[in-house]
Design a protein around this motif. Structure first.
Motif, short mmCIF file in Angstrom:
data_model
loop_
_atom_site.label_atom_id
_atom_site.label_comp_id
_atom_site.label_asym_id
_atom_site.label_seq_id
_atom_site.Cartn_x
_atom_site.Cartn_y
_atom_site.Cartn_z
N ALA A 243 -0.08 6.10 -3.55
CA ALA A 243 -1.37 6.81 -3.62
C ALA A 243 -1.97 6.61 -5.01
O ALA A 243 -3.18 6.51 -5.17
CB ALA A 243 -1.15 8.29 -3.35
N LYS B 84 2.65 7.28 -1.18
CA LYS B 84 1.46 7.60 -0.40
C LYS B 84 1.65 8.83 0.50
O LYS B 84 0.67 9.43 0.94
CB LYS B 84 1.12 6.38 0.47
N GLU B 85 2.90 9.18 0.74
CA GLU B 85 3.15 10.33 1.62
C GLU B 85 2.50 11.62 1.10
O GLU B 85 2.31 12.56 1.86
CB GLU B 85 4.65 10.55 1.83
N ASP C 114 -0.49 12.09 0.54
CA ASP C 114 -1.77 12.32 1.24
C ASP C 114 -1.54 13.12 2.52
O ASP C 114 -2.36 13.98 2.87
CB ASP C 114 -2.46 10.98 1.52
N GLY D 245 0.82 -1.22 0.00
CA GLY D 245 0.00 0.00 0.00
C GLY D 245 0.84 1.26 0.00
O GLY D 245 0.44 2.30 0.54
#
Ligand code: ATP
Ligand code: RI2
Length: 188
Positions: free
Chosen positions: A68, A82-83, A85, A65
């Motif tokens: 993003a 994903k950072e 987000d 996961g």
């Protein structure tokens, strides 16, 4: 207030990486962060300073996961960490070097996405890809042919698109990008 996600798209060779590099300092001064992509491209390949991983490494990150957004194109896999987000939640604007093919999915996940479409004359595009010489002549033809897929889908007349022509000097394109981001109202 959440930051804006700015999704830069355009044909391969239209100058997305060049624009990001040239505008990097000015964007940072405006609190806009540029994401470093994860790509299954060899570390030796010329161009963007992305994080290069193997296909197995990419799949492992995806399974964890870590992305993003992620997509596959041109025989490669691309991931946006994903950072972003957290950056958006913290109120920073974030600029992503995106994919035209992945735009519908990106819009689903980020409905208030700002789309910046970089265009360039087709003849200039071919010349730039050939002189960049990152891909073989055959791969360059495949990339040029890929553009036809998007000709009808991407409505350049769509007022929600910020269209920048990069057929001329890069400095002009940088100036227009900064101007458009300045003028535009902040996203909700
Ligand atoms: N305005 C410009 N004038 C002249 N050359 C340019 C301009 N913008 C970009 N270039 C050159 O065109 C080539 C392609 O640019 P760049 O690699 O930035 O495109 P890109 O959109 O990031 O491509 P890709 O999606 O394939 O990574 C590079 O060699 C770059 O130096
Ligand atoms: O053709 P579309 O879907 O717009 O883009 C596909 C991908 O190809 C390009 O990457 P690169 O040329 O490998 O750096 C774009 O940056 C994008 O990630």
């Amino acid at each position: 207030m959440a930051g804006r996600l700015i999704y830069l798209i355009g044909p391969s060779g239209s100058g997305k990486d060049s624009l990001l590099d040239a505008a990097r300092e000015a964007l940072a001064a405006r609190d806009c962060r540029i994401v470093r992509r994860v790509i299954t491209r060899s570390a030796e390949a010329k161009g963007e300073a992305a994080q290069a991983v193997s296909v197995e490494g990419f799949e492992a990150l995806q399974a964890q996961g870590a992305f993003a957004l992620s997509w596959s194109a041109n025989g490669l896999h691309y991931g946006i960490p994903k950072e972003i987000d957290q950056w958006l939640a913290d109120g920073h604007d974030v600029l992503v070097n995106g994919s035209r093919g992945h735009l519908p999915q990106a819009r689903l996940r980020y409905p208030s996405l700002w789309v910046v479409l970089l265009t360039v004359d087709q003849g200039v595009l071919r010349e730039r890809l050939l002189s960049r010489a990152r891909e073989s002549a055959e791969d360059i033809e495949t990339r040029l042919a890929r553009n036809a897929q998007f000709a009808d889908d991407l409505q350049v007349s769509d007022p929600s698109l910020i269209v920048l022509d990069n057929s001329g000097a890069l400095e002009q394109t940088v100036a227009r990008l900064l101007q458009r981001l300045e003028r535009a109202p902040a996203c909700a």
